[in-house]
Scaffold this motif. Sequence first.
Motif, PDB file in Angstrom:
ATOM      1  N   SER A  98       0.813  -1.211   0.000  1.00  0.00           N
ATOM      2  CA  SER A  98       0.000   0.000   0.000  1.00  0.00           C
ATOM      3  C   SER A  98       0.848   1.263   0.000  1.00  0.00           C
ATOM      4  CB  SER A  98      -0.912   0.013   1.229  1.00  0.00           C
ATOM      5  OG  SER A  98      -0.136   0.264   2.380  1.00  0.00           O
ATOM      6  N   ALA A 152       0.483   5.425   1.469  1.00  0.00           N
ATOM      7  CA  ALA A 152      -0.316   6.289   2.326  1.00  0.00           C
ATOM      8  C   ALA A 152      -0.670   7.601   1.637  1.00  0.00           C
ATOM      9  CB  ALA A 152       0.451   6.602   3.615  1.00  0.00           C
ATOM     10  N   PRO A 153      -1.797   8.236   2.067  1.00  0.00           N
ATOM     11  CA  PRO A 153      -2.111   9.566   1.549  1.00  0.00           C
ATOM     12  C   PRO A 153      -0.976  10.547   1.810  1.00  0.00           C
ATOM     13  CG  PRO A 153      -3.986   8.665   2.742  1.00  0.00           C
ATOM     14  CD  PRO A 153      -2.841   7.724   2.959  1.00  0.00           C
ATOM     15  N   ARG A 193       1.523  10.072  -0.874  1.00  0.00           N
ATOM     16  CA  ARG A 193       1.073  10.680  -2.123  1.00  0.00           C
ATOM     17  C   ARG A 193       1.132  12.203  -2.024  1.00  0.00           C
ATOM     18  NH1 ARG A 193      -2.751   6.462  -1.788  1.00  0.00           N
ATOM     19  NH2 ARG A 193      -4.311   7.884  -0.935  1.00  0.00           N
ATOM     20  N   LYS A 249      -2.103   3.751   4.252  1.00  0.00           N
ATOM     21  CA  LYS A 249      -3.269   4.623   4.102  1.00  0.00           C
ATOM     22  C   LYS A 249      -4.224   4.494   5.287  1.00  0.00           C
ATOM     23  CE  LYS A 249      -7.233   5.593   1.132  1.00  0.00           C
ATOM     24  NZ  LYS A 249      -7.930   5.252  -0.134  1.00  0.00           N
ATOM     25  N   GLU A 300      -2.721   6.015   8.485  1.00  0.00           N
ATOM     26  CA  GLU A 300      -2.789   7.470   8.552  1.00  0.00           C
ATOM     27  C   GLU A 300      -4.215   7.929   8.860  1.00  0.00           C
ATOM     28  OE1 GLU A 300      -2.614  11.583   7.418  1.00  0.00           O
ATOM     29  OE2 GLU A 300      -3.211  10.278   5.765  1.00  0.00           O
TER      30      GLU A 300
END
Length: 620
Positions: free
Chosen positions: A222, A224-225, A228, A296, A299
């Motif tokens: 994955s 995380a925001p 990104r 993600k 967070e």
Amino acid sequence: MKPLLHDSLNIALLTIALLGLLSGLGLLLVDRADMATVAWTLGVIPVLAALVFEIVASLAKGEVGLDIVAALSMSAALLFGETLAAAVVALMYAGGSFLESFAEGRARREMSDLLSRVPRTATRHRNGALDEVPLDEIAPGDLLLIRQGDVAPVDGTVESDRALLDQSALTGESMPQRLNRGQDVMSGSTNAADAFDLRATRRAADSTYAGIVRLVEAAQASKAPMARLADRYSLLFLAVTVVLATAAWWFTGDPIRAVAVLVVATPCPLILAVPVALVAGLSRAAHYGVLIKGAKPLEALARINTLILDKTGTLTDGRPQIVSIETVAQPEDQVLYFAAALEQASKHPMAQAIVAAARARGMALPVPASVVETPGEGLSGTVDGRQVIVGGPAFVLSRIGAPAPHAQGTDTGSALAALAVDGVLAGQLVLADTLRSGTSELLAGLRRLGIARILLATGDRHAVAEAVTAGLDFDAVRADLTPDQKVLLVLTEHKHGPVMMVGDGVNDAPALAAADVGVAMGARGAAASAEAADVVLLVDHLDRLLPGIEVAQRARAIALQSVAAGIGLSVAGMIAAAFGYLTPVQGALLQEVIDVAVILNALRALRIMPRGPASREQSQ
């Protein structure tokens, strides 16, 4: 910054860059400056080539990062004759890439340990002999031998008198758990004592450990925001870097200042800090039995404002338990003995609860004979030569024609199982789905972690829900809910902020998927809920929410601290370089010090020690 291709290539490039730098310094000491320049250039070119390859591959995927700044700084340094600075940047970049890869590997250790323990074969009893068979050949009902040190390959029940199992890799529990005959064994547990027999209840692919492995693999893939977000901010940082370097060159006429600015900006703590800190948080949460499916949801977990709890199997144990035994014509132990002996023939949850209670008291239960079950009402049969009837009071009384005694403890949410022996009412067992212990302390702990709203959502009647939650710190209780109404409740609560939903059944899966963070109770719960959830508590202990949330909050805070400090120092260094206070070589050394500090700070997430009572128990 991204690791350069594979670890083996990272090591090779790091070696080349180091040899190039040291060779050039050696040649410089013997007054061969021309050859030193060649050595430094040869050390830089392979690193620069690999970096350009990575940049092209990233651009093809639509990703733009600060690797471009590293390529610009090395290229500009070579172009303007600052080969020593280029060599230092190449060494620091290759070293930073290797260090980031090492740090992420260190951070993933807890979850990688889970993957490395997957058993490949099992020892099965067959026709009086033992066979070593692949896991996919094991079927429910097979009898397996679990030797000392073996990992249980499938879910099952203990068929020997006792077993001692180490579940620390799955749950974080430091002490081995002692299980008796008939008790459930979670696949992935390690036999910490003598060999015992295990009766398989699920296939390997459907067992707890296989589900955990699938969840771990999904978590490791994955992004995380925050990561990104770092990618988006890297464009801004890249633009600022280029503008500042160009301005320094334009206003001073000195291209070396532009080179120094580019060098100080290589690489960027914004890219280094976030993945290392969040992956370290994932690893730390797994240590406490909280499997978060990726950076993600970790967070998102750190920002939760509203918590919605399902009742059955979440706030309560989800299994009926005997809360009292009322005696009439038999002693309490005899009431339990006869009821449990006959209930062995039924799969009803109440029957299983009665049998489990008898076995917990060490009772040796005989095999019942002539059993006749009336679905949903009760059973009749013979136990030790005596005629026994057990079931709902109306069912039993209709069979023996006796009046019902005064029932004690039959509050809302309780159920009765009556027992008759040889045509005489012997007693009644009171069962209830009891509240999980420590629920009040758990709710208080959640409030301390910043959860502003806590609601109960259940499909049970209002009277049952109100009875269970009496005295507990809930902001609201919603009962008589269908699965789609639970989803509507989750969507409605979004107005108060990010929402977390905790449940364990198939009917909870839609609500778990609708929440910002869905939490499934236990990896052995319904497959649909575990699949829809973002977080899985590896054991059915609701108090694991506390260390899970705290780890997420502190890992996110560490990532933000690292970003703020790293970017601040980098910008300060770039301004100093623009005004001529830093040479390219000094800038490269300064930036590497910043990068190392950022990574070490991010790795602090591996040492997070939650303050909740559940986590204290595990660390003892």
